[in-house]
Design a protein around this motif. Structure first.
Motif, short mmCIF file in Angstrom:
data_model
loop_
_atom_site.label_atom_id
_atom_site.label_comp_id
_atom_site.label_asym_id
_atom_site.label_seq_id
_atom_site.Cartn_x
_atom_site.Cartn_y
_atom_site.Cartn_z
N LYS A 267 41.76 39.00 34.71
CA LYS A 267 40.70 39.87 34.26
C LYS A 267 40.22 39.46 32.68
CE LYS A 267 41.70 44.05 37.05
NZ LYS A 267 41.87 45.53 36.72
N ASN A 268 41.17 39.02 32.00
CA ASN A 268 41.18 38.72 30.59
C ASN A 268 40.04 37.44 30.51
OD1 ASN A 268 40.99 38.19 27.92
ND2 ASN A 268 43.29 37.45 27.83
N THR A 269 40.43 36.48 31.61
CA THR A 269 39.99 35.01 31.66
C THR A 269 38.34 35.39 31.97
OG1 THR A 269 42.19 34.13 32.18
CG2 THR A 269 40.04 33.05 32.71
N ALA A 270 38.15 36.23 33.05
CA ALA A 270 37.14 36.34 33.58
C ALA A 270 35.90 37.08 32.47
CB ALA A 270 37.04 37.55 34.83
N THR A 271 36.44 37.93 31.76
CA THR A 271 35.82 38.60 30.61
C THR A 271 35.40 37.52 29.74
OG1 THR A 271 36.97 40.81 30.88
CG2 THR A 271 35.71 40.22 28.97
N LEU A 272 36.38 36.74 29.25
CA LEU A 272 35.96 35.58 28.27
C LEU A 272 34.85 34.69 28.80
CD1 LEU A 272 39.64 34.39 27.19
CD2 LEU A 272 37.85 35.70 25.86
N ASN A 273 35.22 34.28 30.09
CA ASN A 273 34.04 33.39 30.54
C ASN A 273 32.77 34.13 30.71
OD1 ASN A 273 35.86 31.44 31.24
ND2 ASN A 273 36.46 31.81 33.07
N TYR A 274 32.58 35.31 31.17
CA TYR A 274 31.38 36.11 31.16
C TYR A 274 30.50 36.28 29.99
CZ TYR A 274 32.47 36.86 36.13
OH TYR A 274 33.12 36.56 37.41
N VAL A 275 31.48 36.56 28.96
CA VAL A 275 31.09 36.59 27.49
C VAL A 275 30.52 35.33 27.09
CG1 VAL A 275 31.68 37.16 25.07
CG2 VAL A 275 32.42 38.80 27.19
N VAL A 276 31.32 34.20 27.24
CA VAL A 276 30.74 32.91 26.82
C VAL A 276 29.37 32.51 27.44
CG1 VAL A 276 31.06 30.43 27.23
CG2 VAL A 276 33.08 32.05 26.55
N VAL A 277 29.18 32.78 28.73
CA VAL A 277 28.09 32.54 29.30
C VAL A 277 26.88 33.31 28.82
CG1 VAL A 277 26.67 32.56 31.58
CG2 VAL A 277 29.01 31.71 31.57
N GLY A 278 27.06 34.78 28.79
CA GLY A 278 25.92 35.56 28.08
C GLY A 278 25.62 35.23 26.95
N VAL A 279 26.61 35.15 25.84
CA VAL A 279 26.28 34.78 24.51
C VAL A 279 25.54 33.44 24.41
CG1 VAL A 279 27.22 34.27 22.12
CG2 VAL A 279 28.14 36.17 23.46
N ILE A 280 26.16 32.33 25.08
CA ILE A 280 25.63 31.09 24.95
C ILE A 280 24.07 30.81 25.52
CG2 ILE A 280 25.84 28.59 25.35
CD1 ILE A 280 28.82 29.02 24.92
N ALA A 281 24.09 31.66 26.60
CA ALA A 281 22.71 31.57 27.41
C ALA A 281 21.82 32.18 26.56
CB ALA A 281 23.01 32.20 28.82
N VAL A 282 22.03 33.35 26.01
CA VAL A 282 21.06 34.06 25.09
C VAL A 282 20.55 33.21 23.98
CG1 VAL A 282 20.50 36.21 23.78
CG2 VAL A 282 21.62 36.44 25.87
N PHE A 283 21.54 32.83 23.32
CA PHE A 283 21.44 32.09 22.17
C PHE A 283 20.48 30.72 22.45
CE2 PHE A 283 22.56 28.89 18.71
CZ PHE A 283 22.15 29.67 17.59
N ALA A 284 20.85 29.80 23.54
CA ALA A 284 20.15 28.88 23.95
C ALA A 284 18.89 29.09 24.33
CB ALA A 284 21.05 28.15 25.03
N ALA A 285 18.60 30.17 25.07
CA ALA A 285 17.28 30.63 25.54
C ALA A 285 16.35 30.86 24.30
CB ALA A 285 17.58 32.04 26.40
N VAL A 286 16.90 31.52 23.29
CA VAL A 286 16.18 31.83 22.03
C VAL A 286 15.77 30.57 21.05
CG1 VAL A 286 16.33 33.20 19.75
CG2 VAL A 286 17.29 34.26 21.69
#
Length: 451
Positions: A319-338
């Protein structure tokens, strides 16, 4: 003196500094949110297990996030300075010294950067609070851990982001200010056709590093260890940054291969291909966030999907690993989109004079929109292709390490969703900016650009 002139310059060109402001603001908020986990881990009564989770979140995810933020902020600021090449050359021609020009640009960045970083503090505070709540909701951090936002968050977020912005500005401004006036004017006219040797070397080094991580993942790492995914993820990030730095070289080659195919669809498409070749350096800039977003999103999500497919029950570490991965994708995707939208709008709006001149020679607004669409198709296809390649450099080795299969048994829907989102942002932002830029009489646009 320089500060007063910089403030006056920012006031006069508010629209030109919007992209820089948004980039620094969002970058500082992201860095502060992750860095606040270090402040929280240092709070009283925090258990060792909770400290470990919080430290990993701040150092691993926040560290790579900070690198991507610094890379993105530096790119935005470099584009802003490059768009003013003609203006800076004119300042030199009327007697300004290279040192004076450099100090002016540095002062402008300091004004915008300080304002953006300070205004980002509440957003960083809220982001860190939300991140801690996610960790507590998934049972990875105890409910009794109190949120702290202190020196680590402020020092890394405000000071670190501002220093990165100033360093990027100094490098760009120093290079621009030292050029001969004639060379600077010529570069402003032809759109920038050359890429620096340092950038080429850095891109190749990062790419080799990413490939090395992939080879290590497939041959050395144990697929059951968390470090396997970490090494594969690092390879994905390094490969994507390497391809992003090499974007001008890649796009030049792609235009030679794909240009005839795209140009065969009509006159506007041929104009688009010629425009990309003419301004290869500027055309390649928006391709960089496409590569990064595609690579990291597909690489991380598919690695997580591969891991999930091998587990019957999810442990706390899973669960810890999954959370880290989803947070990574969410943050980087939003920042890259902006960042993508910022670059597309900035670069397209900066071409209003070019579009007005095309209209005076007989081109209609619809034909210009078709040309812009063709340019973005070429850039999008190239960016997605090499972003996918960077993602594969982590997915394939990780799949071999975990399942002994080069091709994982996962759905293609993840990839299609990522590519669809990137394509919608790219085409939508560029066409909206081009449509707004081609409104009004062409003569009025030319007069406004001259003013």
């Amino acid at each position: 003196m320089a500060t007063g002139l910089a403030i006056a310059s920012v006031r006069h060109r508010r629209g030109g500094f919007v992209a820089s402001f948004v980039s620094v603001f969002l970058g500082a908020a992201i860095v502060m949110a992750f860095a606040s986990m270090l402040d929280t881990a240092g709070g009283p009564g925090v258990a060792d297990s909770d400290k470990n989770v919080l430290t990993i979140m701040a150092s691993v995810i926040g560290g790579w996030g900070a690198i991507i933020v610094a890379f993105s902020v530096g790119t935005i600021l470099a584009v802003a300075a490059r768009q003013r090449a003609a203006e800076l050359a004119l300042l030199r021609s009327v007697g300004a010294t290279p040192g004076q020009v450099t100090r002016l640009i540095m002062a402008e960045t300091a004004v915008v950067g300080v304002l953006a970083a300070l205004l980002a503090v509440p957003a960083g505070f809220g982001g860190g609070y939300g991140l801690l709540h996610i960790l507590q909701a998934t049972g990875q951090v105890g409910d009794g851990v109190g949120y702290r936002f202190g020196g680590s968050a402020l020092g890394t977020g405000v000071v670190g982001t501002l220093v990165a912005a100033l360093i990027a500005t100094w490098v760009t401004a120093r290079r621009a200010a030292r050029r001969r006036v004639q060379d600077a004017l010529l570069d402003a006219a032809d759109g920038g056709r050359t890429m620096g040797r340092a950038r080429l070397v850095a891109g190749l080094v990062l790419l080799v590093g990413g490939i090395s991580c992939g080879v290590m993942t497939a041959t050395v790492m144990d697929g059951k260890q968390l470090q396997t995914q970490s090494v594969a993820g690092e390879g994905c990030v390094m490969s994507s940054l390497g391809f992003a730095l090499l974007a001008p070289v890649i796009l030049r080659a792609a235009s030679a291969v794909l240009g005839p195919l795209l140009g065969g669809t009509g006159a506007s498409a041929r104009m688009g291909v010629l425009a990309v070749r003419q301004r290869i350096q500027r055309a390649a800039t928006p391709m960089m966030p496409i590569v990064i977003c595609t690579a990291i999103s597909t690489g991380t999500l598919y690695m997580q999907a591969i891991w999930n497919s091998t587990r019957t029950t999810m442990t706390a570490d899973d669960k810890n690993t999954a959370t880290l991965n989803y947070v990574v994708v969410g943050v980087i995707a939003v920042f890259a989109a902006v960042m993508l939208v910022n670059l597309l709008v900035s670069e397209t709006t900066n071409r209003r004079r070019e579009f007005a001149q095309l209209r005076l020679t007989g081109a209609t607004p619809r034909q210009i929109l078709r040309q812009v669409f063709a340019e973005n198709v070429l850039m999008l296809v190239t960016g997605v292709l090499f972003g996918s390649l960077a993602g594969l450099l982590s997915v394939v080795p990780y799949s071999l390490a975990v399942t002994d299969k080069a091709v994982p048994d996962t759905s293609i829907g993840i990839y299609l969703a990522v590519v669809g989102g990137v394509a919608a942002l790219t085409v939508g932002a560029s066409l909206a900016a081009a449509r707004r830029t081609t409104r009004g009489p062409a003569i009025t646009v030319l007069r406004g650009a001259a003013a």
